[in-house]
Design an enzyme around this catalytic site. Structure first.
Site, PDB file in Angstrom:
ATOM      1  N   LYS A   1      -4.683  -2.156   2.030  1.00  0.00           N
ATOM      2  CA  LYS A   1      -5.859  -1.748   1.254  1.00  0.00           C
ATOM      3  C   LYS A   1      -6.947  -2.826   1.262  1.00  0.00           C
ATOM      4  O   LYS A   1      -7.788  -2.885   0.375  1.00  0.00           O
ATOM      5  CB  LYS A   1      -5.429  -1.389  -0.176  1.00  0.00           C
ATOM      6  CG  LYS A   1      -4.397  -0.247  -0.238  1.00  0.00           C
ATOM      7  CD  LYS A   1      -4.190   0.303  -1.648  1.00  0.00           C
ATOM      8  CE  LYS A   1      -3.217   1.476  -1.642  1.00  0.00           C
ATOM      9  NZ  LYS A   1      -3.053   2.088  -2.990  1.00  0.00           N
TER      10      LYS A   1
ATOM     11  N   LYS B   1      -6.669  -7.776 -12.086  1.00  0.00           N
ATOM     12  CA  LYS B   1      -5.367  -7.292 -11.627  1.00  0.00           C
ATOM     13  C   LYS B   1      -5.046  -7.840 -10.249  1.00  0.00           C
ATOM     14  O   LYS B   1      -5.932  -7.801  -9.397  1.00  0.00           O
ATOM     15  CB  LYS B   1      -5.426  -5.759 -11.594  1.00  0.00           C
ATOM     16  CG  LYS B   1      -4.188  -5.074 -11.105  1.00  0.00           C
ATOM     17  CD  LYS B   1      -4.470  -3.611 -10.980  1.00  0.00           C
ATOM     18  CE  LYS B   1      -3.260  -2.939 -10.373  1.00  0.00           C
ATOM     19  NZ  LYS B   1      -3.490  -1.579 -10.030  1.00  0.00           N
TER      20      LYS B   1
ATOM     21  N   ARG C   1       4.160   1.470  -6.142  1.00  0.00           N
ATOM     22  CA  ARG C   1       4.035   2.483  -5.081  1.00  0.00           C
ATOM     23  C   ARG C   1       5.329   3.282  -4.947  1.00  0.00           C
ATOM     24  O   ARG C   1       5.295   4.470  -4.641  1.00  0.00           O
ATOM     25  CB  ARG C   1       3.617   1.813  -3.774  1.00  0.00           C
ATOM     26  CG  ARG C   1       2.188   1.274  -3.879  1.00  0.00           C
ATOM     27  CD  ARG C   1       1.741   0.495  -2.651  1.00  0.00           C
ATOM     28  NE  ARG C   1       0.456  -0.146  -2.896  1.00  0.00           N
ATOM     29  CZ  ARG C   1      -0.074  -1.092  -2.130  1.00  0.00           C
ATOM     30  NH1 ARG C   1       0.564  -1.498  -1.050  1.00  0.00           N
ATOM     31  NH2 ARG C   1      -1.240  -1.618  -2.445  1.00  0.00           N
TER      32      ARG C   1
ATOM     33  N   GLU D   1     -18.244  -8.407  -8.862  1.00  0.00           N
ATOM     34  CA  GLU D   1     -17.634  -7.085  -9.085  1.00  0.00           C
ATOM     35  C   GLU D   1     -17.755  -6.675 -10.555  1.00  0.00           C
ATOM     36  O   GLU D   1     -18.102  -5.542 -10.870  1.00  0.00           O
ATOM     37  CB  GLU D   1     -16.148  -7.100  -8.685  1.00  0.00           C
ATOM     38  CG  GLU D   1     -15.876  -7.008  -7.197  1.00  0.00           C
ATOM     39  CD  GLU D   1     -16.041  -5.584  -6.666  1.00  0.00           C
ATOM     40  OE1 GLU D   1     -16.411  -4.674  -7.429  1.00  0.00           O
ATOM     41  OE2 GLU D   1     -15.807  -5.392  -5.459  1.00  0.00           O
TER      42      GLU D   1
ATOM     43  N   LYS E   1      -9.881  -6.145  -8.735  1.00  0.00           N
ATOM     44  CA  LYS E   1      -8.536  -5.744  -8.323  1.00  0.00           C
ATOM     45  C   LYS E   1      -8.296  -6.264  -6.912  1.00  0.00           C
ATOM     46  O   LYS E   1      -9.058  -5.969  -5.981  1.00  0.00           O
ATOM     47  CB  LYS E   1      -8.405  -4.223  -8.349  1.00  0.00           C
ATOM     48  CG  LYS E   1      -7.069  -3.744  -7.819  1.00  0.00           C
ATOM     49  CD  LYS E   1      -6.890  -2.262  -8.008  1.00  0.00           C
ATOM     50  CE  LYS E   1      -5.571  -1.796  -7.421  1.00  0.00           C
ATOM     51  NZ  LYS E   1      -5.358  -0.367  -7.634  1.00  0.00           N
TER      52      LYS E   1
HETATM   53  C1  PBG Z   1      -3.531   2.648  -7.313  1.00  0.00           C
HETATM   54  C2  PBG Z   1      -2.961   1.696  -8.300  1.00  0.00           C
HETATM   55  C3  PBG Z   1      -2.087   0.667  -7.989  1.00  0.00           C
HETATM   56  C4  PBG Z   1      -1.721   0.078  -9.187  1.00  0.00           C
HETATM   57  C5  PBG Z   1      -2.395   0.744 -10.211  1.00  0.00           C
HETATM   58  N1  PBG Z   1      -3.180   1.741  -9.641  1.00  0.00           N
HETATM   59  C6  PBG Z   1      -1.486   0.265  -6.691  1.00  0.00           C
HETATM   60  C7  PBG Z   1      -2.332   0.045  -5.526  1.00  0.00           C
HETATM   61  O1  PBG Z   1      -3.536  -0.216  -5.639  1.00  0.00           O
HETATM   62  O2  PBG Z   1      -1.787   0.156  -4.434  1.00  0.00           O
HETATM   63  C8  PBG Z   1      -0.743  -1.055  -9.270  1.00  0.00           C
HETATM   64  C9  PBG Z   1      -0.057  -1.245 -10.568  1.00  0.00           C
HETATM   65  C10 PBG Z   1       1.217  -2.015 -10.497  1.00  0.00           C
HETATM   66  O3  PBG Z   1       1.607  -2.572  -9.449  1.00  0.00           O
HETATM   67  O4  PBG Z   1       1.868  -2.081 -11.534  1.00  0.00           O
HETATM   68  N2  PBG Z   1      -4.827   2.976  -7.362  1.00  0.00           N
END
Ligand code: PBG
Length: 343
Positions: A236, A267, A223, A252, A213
């Site tokens: 992050k 992702k 968000r 990972e 990710k």
């Molecule tokens: C948070 C999370 C995120 C997404 C899924 N779980 C956002 C982030 O890491 O800030 C993003 C999914 C999307 O943008 O559709 N743990």
């Protein structure tokens, strides 16, 4: 032309050239294109992410995700029914925790009666044949918008966070979650969650690890949807991956598999198809991709600007994930795509 005569495979594979070779021949008719398709996309390849709101009979449209709403638990159950009727095997749940329940330590994540757990139970009571995937991370529950516990200096703590995530996974499994999906990127959390699930008798509960990710600019509408965008302090990058890295994604994935992940996720989606291909080449495991909120918003913006046609863009992008080797795709276009695919 040079030929390796003692290589039987090479000798058995003569390469014709034009006009014997006309690659357009097999493309000339619809039936022939269907016959020669190397990849198929069906509603069974899709996971539908849904946002949960507090209340009853509530639908809250999300402006940065046009066409996507938050639903109260009754509406979530209706969406799960829709998924079943469309042949979509699984939904993914994300709560928009009321602001008053957000704390520095995100303890609402551990409440067996929280919005997420109520939605899981409601789906499993009324539409048990639909799989429920649940997100493990603290960002919908914290006042700072980070996925974990934050030190006084602002660093997201790894081991202390992982302990909380274990508790979060346990309450979700107790509520009936089928797939636990840790999206937090803490090191070591998959192994800890796996042993807690085994210890709690949840042998059949799967783990789909958000393994690769990336710290991405494509998450902003998500968000907004979970209400963490305005709260997020900083970025992050100390836990999510650097978009510059590909070799690290393989490490990972290896780590999460070694700790007991049943499947892994890459992702965001389209900008990271090279990562999907690498992971598929390295491991014979199910790989999923998340076509994230910013990708959905880009398609919708293109449609709104008259720069593209929704049905074509949706089906082409989803097919690209299958072609790259994905077992399935999380997409906000899941219901629309399933309808187009005759689900
Ligand atoms: C948070 C999370 C995120 C997404 C899924 N779980 C956002 C982030 O890491 O800030 C993003 C999914 C999307 O943008 O559709 N743990």
């Amino acid at each position: 032309m040079a030929m390796v005569m003692d290589d039987p495979m090479s000798a058995a594979y003569p390469t014709p050239s034009f006009p014997a070779l006309r690659l357009r021949r097999t493309r000339a008719h619809g039936w022939s294109r269907r016959l020669h398709a190397e990849t198929v996309l069906t509603p069974a390849d899709l996971i539908w992410p849904l946002f949960i709101a507090e209340g009853q009979g509530v639908e809250e449209p999300i402006p940065s995700l046009p066409g996507v709403s938050r639903w109260s638990v009754d509406g979530i159950v209706a969406r799960a029914r829709e998924a079943r009727d469309l042949g979509i095997p699984c939904v993914a749940l994300f709560p928009n925790t009321p602001p008053g329940l957000r704390t520095d330590d995100g303890r609402e994540a551990l409440n067996p009666g929280n919005l997420m757990c109520r939605a899981i139970r409601a789906i499993k009571d009324s539409v048990p044949e639909v799989g429920v995937l649940t997100d493990v991370a603290l960002d919908p529950y914290t006042t700072h918008g980070h996925d974990g516990l934050v030190s006084p200096s602002g660093y997201v703590l790894n081991d202390a966070t992982a302990q909380v995530l274990v508790g979060q996974a346990q309450v979700q499994a107790e509520a009936g979650a089928d797939i636990i999906a840790p999206s937090d990127m803490m090191d070591g959390r998959v192994g800890l969650i796996r042993s807690a699930l085994e210890g709690g008798g949840h042998h059949e509960v799967q783990i789909m690890a958000y393994a690769a990710k990336y710290a991405s600019g494509f998450y902003s509408p998500f968000r907004d949807a979970v209400g963490s965008r305005g709260l997020l302090k900083g970025d992050k990058k100390t836990y999510q991956m650097d978009p510059a890295n590909a070799e690290e994604a393989v490490r990972e994935v290896a780590a999460d598999l070694a700790e007991g992940a049943d499947s892994v996720m890459v992702k965001p989606g389209l900008p990271y198809l090279d990562i999907v291909v690498r992971v598929r080449a390295a491991f014979q495991v199910p790989v999923f991709a998340y076509q994230v909120s910013g990708e959905y918003a880009m398609i919708e913006a293109a449609v709104a600007a008259g720069a593209g046609e929704r049905d074509a863009l949706v089906l082409e992008t989803l097919m690209a994930f299958k072609r790259a080797g994905c077992a399935g795709v999380l997409t906000y276009h899941a219901a629309h795509a399933a309808r187009l695919l005759g689900g």
